[in-house]
Design a protein around this motif. Structure first.
Motif, PDB file in Angstrom:
ATOM      1  N   GLU A  11       4.508  12.758 -29.724  1.00 44.99           N
ATOM      2  CA  GLU A  11       6.092  11.966 -29.434  1.00 44.99           C
ATOM      3  C   GLU A  11       5.963  12.010 -28.353  1.00 44.99           C
ATOM      4  OE1 GLU A  11       7.775  16.178 -28.286  1.00 44.99           O
ATOM      5  OE2 GLU A  11       7.035  16.733 -30.003  1.00 44.99           O
ATOM      6  N   LEU A  12       6.797  11.048 -28.164  1.00 48.96           N
ATOM      7  CA  LEU A  12       7.116   9.764 -27.324  1.00 48.96           C
ATOM      8  C   LEU A  12       7.964   9.864 -26.549  1.00 48.96           C
ATOM      9  CD1 LEU A  12       5.619   6.557 -29.327  1.00 48.96           C
ATOM     10  CD2 LEU A  12       5.187   8.023 -27.282  1.00 48.96           C
ATOM     11  N   ILE A  13       8.713   9.309 -25.498  1.00 48.17           N
ATOM     12  CA  ILE A  13       9.658   8.880 -25.524  1.00 48.17           C
ATOM     13  C   ILE A  13      10.163   7.268 -24.968  1.00 48.17           C
ATOM     14  CG2 ILE A  13      11.758   9.157 -22.749  1.00 48.17           C
ATOM     15  CD1 ILE A  13      10.081  11.629 -21.620  1.00 48.17           C
ATOM     16  N   GLY A  14      10.993   6.364 -24.950  1.00 45.14           N
ATOM     17  CA  GLY A  14      11.497   5.845 -25.024  1.00 45.14           C
ATOM     18  C   GLY A  14      12.629   5.068 -26.317  1.00 45.14           C
ATOM     19  N   ASN A  15      12.903   4.071 -26.426  1.00 42.52           N
ATOM     20  CA  ASN A  15      13.907   3.245 -27.405  1.00 42.52           C
ATOM     21  C   ASN A  15      13.380   2.474 -28.528  1.00 42.52           C
ATOM     22  OD1 ASN A  15      15.764   1.584 -28.177  1.00 42.52           O
ATOM     23  ND2 ASN A  15      17.037   1.282 -26.199  1.00 42.52           N
ATOM     24  N   LEU A  16      14.098   3.768 -29.210  1.00 43.04           N
ATOM     25  CA  LEU A  16      13.612   2.671 -31.206  1.00 43.04           C
ATOM     26  C   LEU A  16      13.951   1.884 -30.866  1.00 43.04           C
ATOM     27  CD1 LEU A  16      15.239   5.807 -33.435  1.00 43.04           C
ATOM     28  CD2 LEU A  16      12.818   5.462 -32.871  1.00 43.04           C
ATOM     29  N   TRP A  17      14.481   0.949 -30.941  1.00 44.93           N
ATOM     30  CA  TRP A  17      14.753  -0.161 -31.200  1.00 44.93           C
ATOM     31  C   TRP A  17      13.849  -1.032 -30.228  1.00 44.93           C
ATOM     32  CZ3 TRP A  17      16.873  -1.840 -34.991  1.00 44.93           C
ATOM     33  CH2 TRP A  17      18.258  -0.180 -35.363  1.00 44.93           C
ATOM     34  N   ASP A  18      13.460  -0.684 -29.448  1.00 43.70           N
ATOM     35  CA  ASP A  18      12.179  -1.003 -28.390  1.00 43.70           C
ATOM     36  C   ASP A  18      10.583  -1.364 -29.547  1.00 43.70           C
ATOM     37  OD1 ASP A  18      13.645  -1.968 -26.251  1.00 43.70           O
ATOM     38  OD2 ASP A  18      13.201  -0.381 -25.324  1.00 43.70           O
ATOM     39  N   PHE A  19      10.555  -0.192 -29.504  1.00 40.80           N
ATOM     40  CA  PHE A  19       9.460  -0.579 -30.713  1.00 40.80           C
ATOM     41  C   PHE A  19       9.552  -0.989 -31.718  1.00 40.80           C
ATOM     42  CE2 PHE A  19       9.481   3.612 -28.620  1.00 40.80           C
ATOM     43  CZ  PHE A  19       7.967   4.458 -27.626  1.00 40.80           C
ATOM     44  N   HIS A  20      10.896  -1.513 -32.678  1.00 38.18           N
ATOM     45  CA  HIS A  20      11.030  -1.836 -33.697  1.00 38.18           C
ATOM     46  C   HIS A  20      10.927  -3.613 -34.002  1.00 38.18           C
ATOM     47  CE1 HIS A  20      14.012  -4.335 -37.033  1.00 38.18           C
ATOM     48  NE2 HIS A  20      12.913  -3.072 -37.326  1.00 38.18           N
ATOM     49  N   ARG A  21      11.164  -3.612 -32.206  1.00 36.94           N
ATOM     50  CA  ARG A  21      11.205  -5.249 -31.479  1.00 36.94           C
ATOM     51  C   ARG A  21       9.928  -5.613 -31.615  1.00 36.94           C
ATOM     52  NH1 ARG A  21      16.326  -4.632 -30.233  1.00 36.94           N
ATOM     53  NH2 ARG A  21      15.876  -3.534 -28.031  1.00 36.94           N
ATOM     54  N   ALA A  22       9.055  -4.708 -30.577  1.00 39.65           N
ATOM     55  CA  ALA A  22       7.785  -4.995 -30.270  1.00 39.65           C
ATOM     56  C   ALA A  22       6.487  -4.791 -31.084  1.00 39.65           C
ATOM     57  CB  ALA A  22       7.372  -4.304 -28.780  1.00 39.65           C
ATOM     58  N   GLU A  23       6.844  -4.220 -32.483  1.00 40.99           N
ATOM     59  CA  GLU A  23       5.638  -4.278 -33.214  1.00 40.99           C
ATOM     60  C   GLU A  23       5.893  -4.266 -34.102  1.00 40.99           C
ATOM     61  OE1 GLU A  23       3.466  -0.527 -33.613  1.00 40.99           O
ATOM     62  OE2 GLU A  23       4.685   0.541 -31.531  1.00 40.99           O
ATOM     63  N   SER A  24       5.834  -5.778 -34.742  1.00 39.71           N
ATOM     64  CA  SER A  24       5.558  -6.473 -36.213  1.00 39.71           C
ATOM     65  C   SER A  24       5.788  -5.475 -37.649  1.00 39.71           C
ATOM     66  CB  SER A  24       5.609  -7.673 -36.810  1.00 39.71           C
ATOM     67  OG  SER A  24       4.126  -8.021 -36.452  1.00 39.71           O
ATOM     68  N   ASN A  25       4.609  -4.795 -37.359  1.00 38.73           N
ATOM     69  CA  ASN A  25       4.075  -4.009 -38.519  1.00 38.73           C
ATOM     70  C   ASN A  25       4.854  -2.194 -38.479  1.00 38.73           C
ATOM     71  OD1 ASN A  25       3.057  -3.367 -41.224  1.00 38.73           O
ATOM     72  ND2 ASN A  25       0.919  -3.019 -39.943  1.00 38.73           N
ATOM     73  N   CYS A  26       5.391  -2.391 -38.133  1.00 38.51           N
ATOM     74  CA  CYS A  26       6.536  -0.952 -37.842  1.00 38.51           C
ATOM     75  C   CYS A  26       7.590  -0.558 -38.808  1.00 38.51           C
ATOM     76  CB  CYS A  26       6.100  -0.276 -36.574  1.00 38.51           C
ATOM     77  SG  CYS A  26       7.834  -0.600 -35.391  1.00 38.51           S
ATOM     78  N   PHE A  27       8.216   0.477 -38.849  1.00 37.69           N
ATOM     79  CA  PHE A  27       9.038   0.975 -39.511  1.00 37.69           C
ATOM     80  C   PHE A  27       9.721   2.000 -38.224  1.00 37.69           C
ATOM     81  CE2 PHE A  27       7.246  -0.561 -43.038  1.00 37.69           C
ATOM     82  CZ  PHE A  27       8.279  -1.189 -44.260  1.00 37.69           C
ATOM     83  N   ILE A  28      11.134   2.021 -37.704  1.00 36.10           N
ATOM     84  CA  ILE A  28      12.135   2.738 -37.628  1.00 36.10           C
ATOM     85  C   ILE A  28      13.032   3.371 -39.228  1.00 36.10           C
ATOM     86  CG2 ILE A  28      11.987   2.018 -35.061  1.00 36.10           C
ATOM     87  CD1 ILE A  28      14.381   1.543 -35.436  1.00 36.10           C
ATOM     88  N   VAL A  29      12.523   5.081 -37.789  1.00 41.53           N
ATOM     89  CA  VAL A  29      14.280   6.344 -39.041  1.00 41.53           C
ATOM     90  C   VAL A  29      15.167   5.870 -38.735  1.00 41.53           C
ATOM     91  CG1 VAL A  29      14.034   8.427 -39.514  1.00 41.53           C
ATOM     92  CG2 VAL A  29      11.741   7.283 -39.580  1.00 41.53           C
ATOM     93  N   ILE A  30      16.222   5.631 -39.688  1.00 42.22           N
ATOM     94  CA  ILE A  30      17.779   6.123 -39.446  1.00 42.22           C
ATOM     95  C   ILE A  30      18.673   6.854 -39.924  1.00 42.22           C
ATOM     96  CG2 ILE A  30      20.384   4.416 -39.141  1.00 42.22           C
ATOM     97  CD1 ILE A  30      17.880   3.624 -37.159  1.00 42.22           C
TER      98      ILE A  30
END
Length: 162
Positions: A11-30
């Motif tokens: 578990e992390l605290i943060g904003n999913l969209w920040d991870f999406h922008r920062a890591e080009s090799n990740c996915f986010i779940v909607i």
């Protein structure tokens, strides 16, 4: 079958969209639901679903077509680096624990196509879905892999802490 984690989900605290922008090799779940509008688009009118629809204007149409073709299920769009995972059948109903469990299990299988990627998930069913995270966490732990990270926008309210 992916090997599930024997520990609690990371578990992390943060904003999913920040991870999406920062890591080009990740996915986010909607998180999504199975309701379609009269025009065939998926209903994505609140929360992260609304944010995703605003960021990717073709997503409601694509998801609507997928739901119409094969039902309310986990889908992914490589070009958008998104997975959609149903947490409820109708947008105004509470989230369903069994649907989330099944979705996380299917997500783990779908992630096999992306062995070098991580996926950032919200606390599924815990915002507009009205479930509490300790209950959801316990239910999904058997299906979670080490590459799934669960993101809270902030510390949960005292009434929702484990």
């Amino acid at each position: 079958m992916p090997s599930p984690s024997s520990r609690l989900p990371h578990e992390l605290i943060g904003n999913l969209w920040d991870f999406h922008r920062a890591e080009s090799n990740c996915f986010i779940v909607i998180p999504t639901n199975g309701v379609l509008k009269a025009n065939g688009d998926a209903v994505m009118g609140a929360g992260l679903a609304k944010q995703a629809a605003q960021q990717f204007p073709t997503l409601p149409k694509l998801l609507g077509q997928a739901i119409r073709d094969t039902g309310n299920a986990v889908y992914f769009w490589t070009d958008k680096r998104l997975f959609t995972l149903p947490t409820k059948h109708h947008w105004n109903a509470p989230s369903e624990l069994a649907l989330i469990q099944h979705g996380v299990e299917r997500l783990a299988l779908a992630m096999e196509e992306f062995p070098d990627s991580r996926v950032y998930c919200p606390l599924l069913g815990c915002g507009l879905g009205q479930l509490d995270w300790p209950t959801v966490r316990a239910a999904i732990t058997p299906y979670v892999t080490d590459r799934m990270l669960f993101v809270s926008p902030s510390s949960p309210p005292a009434s929702k802490r484990a």
